[in-house]
Scaffold this active site. Structure first.
Site, PDB file in Angstrom:
ATOM      1  N   ASP A  35      34.260 -13.438   6.421  1.00 11.45           N
ATOM      2  CA  ASP A  35      32.670 -12.825   6.176  1.00 11.45           C
ATOM      3  C   ASP A  35      31.551 -13.994   5.553  1.00 11.45           C
ATOM      4  OD1 ASP A  35      30.134 -11.879   5.783  1.00 11.45           O
ATOM      5  OD2 ASP A  35      30.835  -9.727   5.212  1.00 11.45           O
TER       6      ASP A  35
ATOM      7  N   LYS B 269      36.017  -1.065   0.952  1.00  9.06           N
ATOM      8  CA  LYS B 269      35.534  -2.049   0.279  1.00  9.06           C
ATOM      9  C   LYS B 269      37.224  -1.844  -0.360  1.00  9.06           C
ATOM     10  CE  LYS B 269      31.638  -3.660   1.723  1.00  9.06           C
ATOM     11  NZ  LYS B 269      31.682  -4.450   1.949  1.00  9.06           N
TER      12      LYS B 269
ATOM     13  N   SER C 221      31.056   1.161   7.136  1.00 11.86           N
ATOM     14  CA  SER C 221      31.613   0.370   6.139  1.00 11.86           C
ATOM     15  C   SER C 221      31.709   1.232   5.022  1.00 11.86           C
ATOM     16  CB  SER C 221      30.720  -0.464   6.069  1.00 11.86           C
ATOM     17  OG  SER C 221      31.234  -1.341   4.797  1.00 11.86           O
TER      18      SER C 221
ATOM     19  N   LYS D 196      27.354 -12.455  10.936  1.00 12.34           N
ATOM     20  CA  LYS D 196      26.412 -11.248  10.828  1.00 12.34           C
ATOM     21  C   LYS D 196      24.973 -12.529  10.390  1.00 12.34           C
ATOM     22  CE  LYS D 196      28.432  -8.740   7.139  1.00 12.34           C
ATOM     23  NZ  LYS D 196      28.621  -8.677   5.757  1.00 12.34           N
TER      24      LYS D 196
ATOM     25  N   LYS E 287      35.864   0.671   8.218  1.00 15.98           N
ATOM     26  CA  LYS E 287      36.158  -0.207   6.609  1.00 15.98           C
ATOM     27  C   LYS E 287      36.049   0.287   5.625  1.00 15.98           C
ATOM     28  CE  LYS E 287      33.154  -4.027   6.024  1.00 15.98           C
ATOM     29  NZ  LYS E 287      32.355  -5.218   6.570  1.00 15.98           N
TER      30      LYS E 287
ATOM     31  N   GLY F  94      27.020  -6.071   8.978  1.00 10.63           N
ATOM     32  CA  GLY F  94      25.673  -5.669   8.819  1.00 10.63           C
ATOM     33  C   GLY F  94      25.122  -5.945   6.975  1.00 10.63           C
TER      34      GLY F  94
ATOM     35  N   GLU G  90      38.857  -8.465   5.613  1.00 13.57           N
ATOM     36  CA  GLU G  90      38.085  -8.750   5.567  1.00 13.57           C
ATOM     37  C   GLU G  90      37.300  -9.493   4.220  1.00 13.57           C
ATOM     38  OE1 GLU G  90      33.911  -6.341   6.822  1.00 13.57           O
ATOM     39  OE2 GLU G  90      33.325  -8.077   6.004  1.00 13.57           O
TER      40      GLU G  90
ATOM     41  N   ASP H 282      37.458  -4.341   3.255  1.00 14.18           N
ATOM     42  CA  ASP H 282      37.128  -5.598   3.076  1.00 14.18           C
ATOM     43  C   ASP H 282      37.085  -5.511   1.502  1.00 14.18           C
ATOM     44  OD1 ASP H 282      34.794  -7.559   2.364  1.00 14.18           O
ATOM     45  OD2 ASP H 282      33.618  -6.506   3.407  1.00 14.18           O
TER      46      ASP H 282
HETATM   47  O1  OSB Z   1      30.809  -7.726   3.251  1.00 11.96           O
HETATM   48  O2  OSB Z   1      30.242  -6.703   5.005  1.00 11.96           O
HETATM   49  C1  OSB Z   1      29.804  -7.070   3.788  1.00 11.96           C
HETATM   50  C2  OSB Z   1      26.864  -5.144   3.427  1.00 11.96           C
HETATM   51  C3  OSB Z   1      26.459  -5.161   2.189  1.00 11.96           C
HETATM   52  C4  OSB Z   1      26.641  -7.194   2.081  1.00 11.96           C
HETATM   53  C5  OSB Z   1      27.795  -6.829   2.807  1.00 11.96           C
HETATM   54  C6  OSB Z   1      28.822  -6.001   3.684  1.00 11.96           C
HETATM   55  C7  OSB Z   1      27.942  -4.982   3.497  1.00 11.96           C
HETATM   56  C8  OSB Z   1      28.831  -3.782   4.485  1.00 11.96           C
HETATM   57  C9  OSB Z   1      27.863  -3.203   4.991  1.00 11.96           C
HETATM   58  O3  OSB Z   1      30.122  -4.313   4.352  1.00 11.96           O
HETATM   59  C10 OSB Z   1      27.635  -3.423   6.841  1.00 11.96           C
HETATM   60  C11 OSB Z   1      26.595  -2.291   6.527  1.00 11.96           C
HETATM   61  O4  OSB Z   1      27.050  -1.362   7.403  1.00 11.96           O
HETATM   62  O5  OSB Z   1      25.363  -3.008   7.100  1.00 11.96           O
HETATM   63 MG    MG Z   2      32.167  -8.014   4.555  1.00 10.87          MG
END
Ligand code: OSB
Ligand code: MG
Length: 369
Positions: free
Chosen positions: A239, A164, A136, A263, A162, A291, A214, A189
């Site tokens: 999510d 953001k 991510s 999660k 992925k 995560g 996402e 995401d």
């Molecule tokens: O939206 O998936 C998410 C990290 C912190 C809070 C929300 C998210 C995330 C990530 C990273 O996208 C996920 C990871 O690699 O732990």
């Molecule tokens: Mg997410």
């Protein structure tokens, strides 16, 4: 097992690189470990990855500490707990606070795996020997910086990427990545940064053959996501909106998503995650394990849960070197060159590095009778 004492360790690990989402930019993270001691002499650790601020959801490391200390842990002291159902029942009157609950549930599973001498996945019904890693990537100031990061992680072997997004950094990101890297396995995401009136943006994103998008809309929405999914081809993955089996059922019944990111700390633990994965499987909704920037300890549990059958898509589990300047597990978690992580065959598969843990612990709260 009978719990005789708990310690809530408040950790502040430093990220290798600042991580930015539509809800904020962070150069370190905060998370909790619930260290649980039993009368029988076993010790269990469970991670409650509530972040420093309540931006992802309403929990934070301080709020989760309060809830654990005042409401969850005291009623577990000196009580015989033998099944996960018995454990969950003690705190089920508490509404929400799923991350806090996951901290003690994970510690329970750590102890259970020692008692029964079984790996976590065997306690949960896992079937896979290895699970697919994804990565991510946070937002950057420019598209160019994002392209550099994509190039780096592709070179490392990551197969599912992925990225953001936020308003103004969406279509141009997807277009540039497709132009430069072709048809790689790509998803976006939004962390709830959009509203239904942004439909034209999602229609435009449809041309990029994304694996999924996402959580495009509000963190507490299901209805508008169903409206959006009817208008676009790209599969929506929820999510933030999914906290319970009922949420998952409603999202599936209303057509709000085609995929769910499970999660464990968001849905209230690993047992809930298993049940949710099974419910989704019955409805032909594949899931994957997301995560929350957990330490390697929390990520290890995520690897085990990802070995269940319906975790069909790559997760946000990227190996120890992707997150912190120093991880607290030994050995470190490794993603192999084929983008796979081995599912450990004993216990959790990792030990806590006590020296590393000490270096990032900023506070300890003790709960005894
Ligand atoms: O939206 O998936 C998410 C990290 C912190 C809070 C929300 C998210 C995330 C990530 C990273 O996208 C996920 C990871 O690699 O732990
Ligand atoms: Mg997410």
């Amino acid at each position: 097992m009978i719990f005789t004492k708990f310690e809530i360790l408040h950790l502040k690990p430093k990220l290798k690189k600042a991580f930015e989402t539509s809800f904020g930019r962070f150069d370190h993270n905060e998370t909790l470990l619930v260290k649980s001691f039993t009368k029988e002499g076993l010790v269990g650790f469970g991670e409650a990855p509530a972040m420093q601020v309540p931006f992802y959801n309403y929990e934070s490391s301080k709020i989760a500490t309060l809830v654990l200390k005042e409401y969850i842990l005291p009623q577990l002291l000196n009580k015989e707990i033998n099944s996960v159902d018995e454990l969950i029942k003690t705190y089920s009157p508490i509404r929400g606070h799923n991350m806090a609950k996951t901290g003690i549930e994970a510690a329970f599973w750590h102890i259970k795996s020692q008692e029964e001498n079984k790996p976590l996945w065997a306690l949960w019904g896992g079937v896979r020997k290895e699970v697919e890693a994804g990565i991510s990537l946070g937002l950057e100031k420019s598209v160019e910086e994002i392209l550099i990061k994509v190039e780096k992680v592709l070179a490392k072997g990551f197969k599912r990427i992925k990225i953001k997004i936020k308003p103004g950094m969406d279509v141009k990101v997807a277009r540039s990545v497709r132009e430069k890297f072709g048809n790689i396995s790509l998803m976006l995401d939004a962390n709830s940064a959009y509203q239904l009136r942004d439909l034209p943006i999602f229609k435009e994103l449809d041309q990029f053959n994304l694996l999924m998008i996402e959580q495009p809309l509000s963190y507490d929405d299901i209805i508008d996501h169903a409206k959006l999914q009817r208008e676009i081809k790209t599969p929506i993955c929820l999510d933030e909106s999914i906290h319970s089996l009922d949420d998952a059922r409603k999202a599936i019944e209303s057509g709000a998503c085609k995929i769910i990111n499970i999660k464990p700390p968001r849905v209230g633990g690993f047992w809930q995650s298993k049940l949710m994965a099974e419910l989704c499987e019955k409805n032909n909704i594949p899931v994957w394990c997301g995560g929350l920037l957990e330490t390697g300890w929390g990520k290890a549990f995520n690897v085990h849960i990802s070995s269940l059958n319906n975790f069909k898509l790559a997760g946000d589990t990227s190996g120890s070197d992707a997150y912190y300047t120093e991880d607290i597990i030994e050995p470190l978690m490794v993603v192999r060159a084929n983008s796979q992580i081995d599912v450990p065959q004993e216990g959790v598969g990792f030990q806590i590095n006590q020296d590393a843990l000490k270096r990032i612990t900023i506070n300890t709260v003790e709960i005894t009778s």
